[in-house]
Design a protein around this motif. Structure first.
Motif, PDB file in Angstrom:
ATOM      1  N   ALA A 112       0.844  -1.190   0.012  1.00 55.67           N
ATOM      2  CA  ALA A 112      -0.054  -0.145   0.261  1.00 55.67           C
ATOM      3  C   ALA A 112       0.878   1.214   0.003  1.00 55.67           C
ATOM      4  O   ALA A 112       1.987   1.199   0.590  1.00 55.67           O
ATOM      5  N   VAL A 113       0.525   2.313  -0.565  1.00 52.52           N
ATOM      6  CA  VAL A 113       1.055   3.694  -0.319  1.00 52.52           C
ATOM      7  C   VAL A 113      -0.052   4.665  -0.059  1.00 52.52           C
ATOM      8  O   VAL A 113      -1.226   4.797  -0.670  1.00 52.52           O
ATOM      9  N   TYR A 114       0.186   5.305   0.905  1.00 52.38           N
ATOM     10  CA  TYR A 114      -0.864   6.186   1.405  1.00 52.38           C
ATOM     11  C   TYR A 114      -0.280   7.691   1.620  1.00 52.38           C
ATOM     12  O   TYR A 114       0.743   7.959   1.690  1.00 52.38           O
ATOM     13  N   ASP A 115      -1.292   8.784   1.388  1.00 53.66           N
ATOM     14  CA  ASP A 115      -0.981  10.248   1.282  1.00 53.66           C
ATOM     15  C   ASP A 115      -1.201  10.646   2.470  1.00 53.66           C
ATOM     16  O   ASP A 115      -2.546  10.815   2.667  1.00 53.66           O
ATOM     17  N   VAL A 121       3.416   7.271   3.268  1.00 54.20           N
ATOM     18  CA  VAL A 121       3.640   5.912   4.000  1.00 54.20           C
ATOM     19  C   VAL A 121       3.578   4.764   3.112  1.00 54.20           C
ATOM     20  O   VAL A 121       2.346   4.659   2.331  1.00 54.20           O
ATOM     21  N   LEU A 122       4.319   4.233   3.136  1.00 55.09           N
ATOM     22  CA  LEU A 122       4.581   2.995   2.317  1.00 55.09           C
ATOM     23  C   LEU A 122       4.501   1.714   3.100  1.00 55.09           C
ATOM     24  O   LEU A 122       4.837   1.816   4.338  1.00 55.09           O
ATOM     25  N   VAL A 123       3.489   0.676   2.772  1.00 50.72           N
ATOM     26  CA  VAL A 123       3.497  -0.351   3.676  1.00 50.72           C
ATOM     27  C   VAL A 123       4.233  -1.549   2.858  1.00 50.72           C
ATOM     28  O   VAL A 123       3.894  -1.943   1.630  1.00 50.72           O
ATOM     29  N   LEU A 124       5.216  -1.763   3.450  1.00 48.19           N
ATOM     30  CA  LEU A 124       6.180  -3.186   2.619  1.00 48.19           C
ATOM     31  C   LEU A 124       5.867  -4.424   3.395  1.00 48.19           C
ATOM     32  O   LEU A 124       6.301  -4.494   4.624  1.00 48.19           O
TER      33      LEU A 124
END
Length: 286
Positions: A112-115, A121-124
């Motif tokens: 996921a990538v959140y603004d 925020v990157l969810v790795l």
């Protein structure tokens, strides 16, 4: 924009073989402060290979050191300045007990990538399995300052209501002056935790402790005090990194045992007026 969310999410997962030995487990346990007192039977299960139990948070460094974090920052669509990067949170799901020695396949991707406006925020996500099936899943939430504002999804709300009532246990754990230098030998070589000049570039007075070190120290405290020292009871563990820890400080760890196989935790830095360090911290157990 250095982060191209569409490209990052569409990228093919990266897979690779990882392995670890009892020496790696012992080093990790020492890195999170195990072994005091050195002859205590409860500590020897973390520090003596003949009776070794693996704390589940070892999964965050097994095989390749902080899997999915530093390596994830080189995924397609992600090009960021390491000095702008902070570890925002970590969640771990344990599918079965982690052996003291093993070989497995780790598959990592941007989940996921959140603004968040002023940040991204990157969810790795890293999923690890051996020939017997899934072992664990790690999600690292990586906060990248100055990379938000493109109008993307802000992501789900993750803040929890505070635990009810007084804690069941309150513990204090001292962070050694050299603890970050020892912990980084587990594989997280980010200079933020060792190089004073780099730390100042990143906005800190001096090098800070790895968030995942505090994460491991807190899980150990919960297992040792509320789960009878039984590492195999841990099913999942998640936290939000609410503030930094400096080597030499004292951690105050408050623990609440709740219904349904849940332990809640809050961690603060004693010398800075109980400044929050870990928040929204939950251990799920059998």
């Amino acid at each position: 924009m250095p982060i191209d969310a569409a490209t990052a999410l569409a990228a093919e997962p990266r897979s690779g073989e990882i392995s670890w030995t009892p020496k790696d487990v012992l080093l990790y346990h020492l890195g999170i402060g195990a072994g005091l007192p050195a002859t205590d039977p409860d500590e020897l299960r973390y520090t003596l290979e003949s009776r070794l139990h693996v704390l589940p948070s070892f999964a965050t460094v097994a095989g390749s050191g902080a899997p999915g974090v530093i390596s994830g920052l080189s995924m397609p669509g992600v090009e960021v300045d390491l000095a702008r990067v902070l570890h925002g949170g970590q969640s771990l799901t344990v599918h079965r007990a982690i052996p003291a020695e093993g070989r497995a396949t780790a598959t990592s991707r941007v989940a996921a990538v959140y603004d968040k406006g002023k940040a991204a925020v990157l969810v790795l996500r890293t999923e690890v399995a051996d020939t017997d099936g899934p072992l664990w899943t790690n999600d690292a939430q990586i906060y990248v300052r100055g990379e938000g504002g493109w109008g993307g999804d802000r992501g789900p709300a993750t803040r929890l209501d505070p635990p009810a009532g007084p804690p069941d246990r309150t513990l204090e754990r001292t962070v050694r002056e050299d603890q970050a230098l020892l912990y980084r030998l587990c594989g997280d070589w980010n200079p933020l935790h060792a190089d004073p000049d780099f730390a100042k570039t990143a906005g800190f007075d001096r090098p800070i402790l790895h968030g995942l070190c505090t994460y491991g120290m807190t899980l150990k405290a919960a297992v040792d005090t509320l789960l009878g020292g039984e590492v195999s009871r841990v099913r999942a563990y998640a936290t939000r990194f609410a503030g930094v820890v400096y080597p030499g400080e004292t951690l105050r760890i408050r623990l609440w045992k709740e219904a349904g196989g849940v332990v809640r935790a809050e961690v603060s830095a004693v010398e800075r007026g109980d400044a929050p360090v870990l928040a929204d911290t939950v251990v799920r157990h059998s």
